[in-house]
Design an enzyme around this catalytic site. Structure first.
Site, PDB file in Angstrom:
ATOM      1  N   GLU A 122     -64.630 -61.440  48.556  1.00  0.00           N
ATOM      2  CA  GLU A 122     -65.770 -60.490  48.057  1.00  0.00           C
ATOM      3  C   GLU A 122     -65.904 -60.054  46.571  1.00  0.00           C
ATOM      4  OE1 GLU A 122     -63.579 -56.971  50.067  1.00  0.00           O
ATOM      5  OE2 GLU A 122     -62.573 -58.655  51.171  1.00  0.00           O
ATOM      6  N   HIS A 158     -69.277 -58.328  52.755  1.00  0.00           N
ATOM      7  CA  HIS A 158     -67.670 -58.494  53.421  1.00  0.00           C
ATOM      8  C   HIS A 158     -67.749 -59.400  54.617  1.00  0.00           C
ATOM      9  CE1 HIS A 158     -63.802 -57.268  54.445  1.00  0.00           C
ATOM     10  NE2 HIS A 158     -63.767 -56.259  53.407  1.00  0.00           N
ATOM     11  N   ASP A 179     -54.530 -60.246  49.942  1.00  0.00           N
ATOM     12  CA  ASP A 179     -55.580 -59.135  49.708  1.00  0.00           C
ATOM     13  C   ASP A 179     -55.645 -58.682  48.321  1.00  0.00           C
ATOM     14  OD1 ASP A 179     -57.455 -56.966  50.428  1.00  0.00           O
ATOM     15  OD2 ASP A 179     -56.036 -56.175  51.871  1.00  0.00           O
ATOM     16  N   HIS A 227     -64.286 -48.682  50.352  1.00  0.00           N
ATOM     17  CA  HIS A 227     -65.484 -49.255  50.817  1.00  0.00           C
ATOM     18  C   HIS A 227     -66.457 -47.980  51.025  1.00  0.00           C
ATOM     19  CE1 HIS A 227     -63.600 -53.117  51.104  1.00  0.00           C
ATOM     20  NE2 HIS A 227     -63.269 -52.908  52.323  1.00  0.00           N
ATOM     21  N   ARG A 285     -61.017 -50.198  46.566  1.00  0.00           N
ATOM     22  CA  ARG A 285     -60.278 -48.727  46.667  1.00  0.00           C
ATOM     23  C   ARG A 285     -60.673 -48.123  45.259  1.00  0.00           C
ATOM     24  NH1 ARG A 285     -57.785 -52.538  49.551  1.00  0.00           N
ATOM     25  NH2 ARG A 285     -57.087 -51.853  51.645  1.00  0.00           N
TER      26      ARG A 285
HETATM   27  C1  GLA Z   1     -60.979 -55.239  51.911  1.00  0.00           C
HETATM   28  C2  GLA Z   1     -59.703 -54.790  51.896  1.00  0.00           C
HETATM   29  C3  GLA Z   1     -58.682 -54.793  52.961  1.00  0.00           C
HETATM   30  C4  GLA Z   1     -59.351 -54.166  54.155  1.00  0.00           C
HETATM   31  C5  GLA Z   1     -60.553 -54.989  54.189  1.00  0.00           C
HETATM   32  C6  GLA Z   1     -61.320 -54.303  55.381  1.00  0.00           C
HETATM   33  O1  GLA Z   1     -60.901 -56.674  51.852  1.00  0.00           O
HETATM   34  O2  GLA Z   1     -59.165 -55.468  50.406  1.00  0.00           O
HETATM   35  O3  GLA Z   1     -57.571 -54.335  52.276  1.00  0.00           O
HETATM   36  O4  GLA Z   1     -59.387 -52.956  53.694  1.00  0.00           O
HETATM   37  O5  GLA Z   1     -61.514 -54.802  53.360  1.00  0.00           O
HETATM   38  O6  GLA Z   1     -60.636 -54.262  56.673  1.00  0.00           O
END
Ligand code: GLA
Length: 373
Positions: A338, A200, A273, A126, A101
């Site tokens: 990631e 990803h 996350d 993304h 983000r």
């Molecule tokens: C990343 C983000 C998540 C989500 C995924 C895609 O991992 O951190 O919050 O947006 O991508 O769904």
């Protein structure tokens, strides 16, 4: 047309010695606008294969033997190319220009401000609505053993999705006989810009069993992580994992602490996350993560060159996505790891820099090594 490209090593010594890893190229259907998609499959003699498609330079399938030698696909994805566009979930794709983000879609470079579309609440996610995952990449080269390799490229025009500079990007996937899949993202730019390229993939080491990942054991070589606000933007803090559900320095079951809502960070992430700060020096390939599925015995060890790694447990999957073989994907059905710079780096001067200048070459390397115990 389907054809195999044999490596020189194989041509000389195919019969008696270990086979060199091979690469084959085939069609992967077309998008609804008629664009043809191709697939390159890298296969080694140890039983692994990786299929990469030109849409999003995505890892569409990854076949790995379990401890009994059973070969199964360990990544989520779709059977057809168009589904990657109509039901986007970033399954296996190459993400760019900026993985994760950017707060409110805004950043500045040398005093000039840029605004991206907000496609994740108030934030840009993304690379925007039409990021690198939704572009058709070109196959630059395909080669066989000792490492089977494919190089895909994409040229992103100056200003595409709001980012400055023409960006020339390559994604190089290679597979060797040690069951290592290596991925190198490289890029050059015509103007100072910011970028964060990553892969990803959603891993589910149980393969066809399709068990969720709560019983997987995860190790993360990270003493600190970057806590986020309610919109998953880092607050700027680097918090010690000690004494929190984020401590994976010793192997821990994913499910053990994922519901520990006493920790605000677990609430914000709906589970995991979060970006973990990988121990050791960024720029050097170093161990970052280990994932083990105790039932199948499959283990994935990951080494990365990036400063951070986003650990995400598929929290946004809600059973409305149907993937390969019409399997329904639900929360906790996969682990994403990631590697990249930290989220929202362009707005944090003290985070590792996401800036690339003309004349420099960006490189982000990740190696996934598989075994079965
Ligand atoms: C990343 C983000 C998540 C989500 C995924 C895609 O991992 O951190 O919050 O947006 O991508 O769904």
């Amino acid at each position: 047309m389907k054809y195999a490209i044999l490596g020189a090593a194989c041509l000389m010594a195919c019969s008696s010695h270990a086979l060199a890893a091979s690469a084959t190229r085939a069609g992967f259907g077309a998008l609804s606008d008629g664009s043809k998609i191709e697939a390159v499959t890298l296969t080694n003699a140890a039983g692994m294969s990786a299929k990469v498609i030109t849409l999003g330079a995505a890892l569409q399938a990854l076949i790995v033997p379990d401890r009994g030698g059973k070969k199964e696909d360990v990544v989520l994805g779709y059977d057809t190319a168009q589904e990657y566009l109509t039901r986007p979930n970033y399954f296996g794709v190459s993400v760019g220009r900026f993985a994760n983000r950017i707060a409110k879609g805004k950043f500045s470079i040398d005093g000039k401000s840029y605004t991206l579309s907000s496609n994740d609440g108030p934030n840009a996610l993304h690379g925007g609505p039409k990021g690198f995952d939704k572009r058709v990449w070109k196959i630059d080269s395909v080669s066989s053993g000792p490492d089977a390799k494919v190089v895909m490229s994409y040229v992103s025009a100056d200003g595409e999705e709001g980012f400055p500079g023409e960006l020339k990007v390559t994604a190089t996937y290679s597979l060797n006989e040690q069951n290592e899949l290596r991925l190198d993202y490289r890029a050059t730019t015509s103007k100072p810009t910011v970028l964060n390229l990553t892969n990803h993939s959603y891993f589910n080491l149980s393969g066809n069993d399709a068990r969720d990942v709560m019983g997987n054991m995860v190790t993360l070589n990270a003493a600190r992580f970057t806590p986020v606000d309610a919109t998953l933007i880092p607050t700027g803090e680097r918090r010690a994992v000690a004494g929190t559900p984020f401590d994976f320095r010793k192997a821990a079951r994913v499910g053990d602490r994922i519901r520990d809502a006493r920790d605000q960070q677990i609430r914000y992430g709906r589970g995991y996350d979060h970006n973990f700060i990988v121990d050791g020096a960024p720029g050097t390939l170093r161990p970052a993560a280990v994932v083990t599925d105790p039932v199948s015995g499959r283990t994935m060890e990951m080494r990365v060159s990036a400063p951070g790694i986003q650990f995400y447990t598929g929290n946004f999957m809600d059973g409305t996505f149907f993937g390969k073989g019409q399997r329904s994907y639900r929360q906790g059905d996969a682990i994403c790891l990631e590697p990249g710079v930290f989220p929202d780096s362009p707005n944090h001067a003290d985070f590792p820099s996401a800036r690339l200048n003309p004349g420099q070459t960006y490189l982000n390397t990740m190696v996934y090594k598989f075994s079965a115990k």
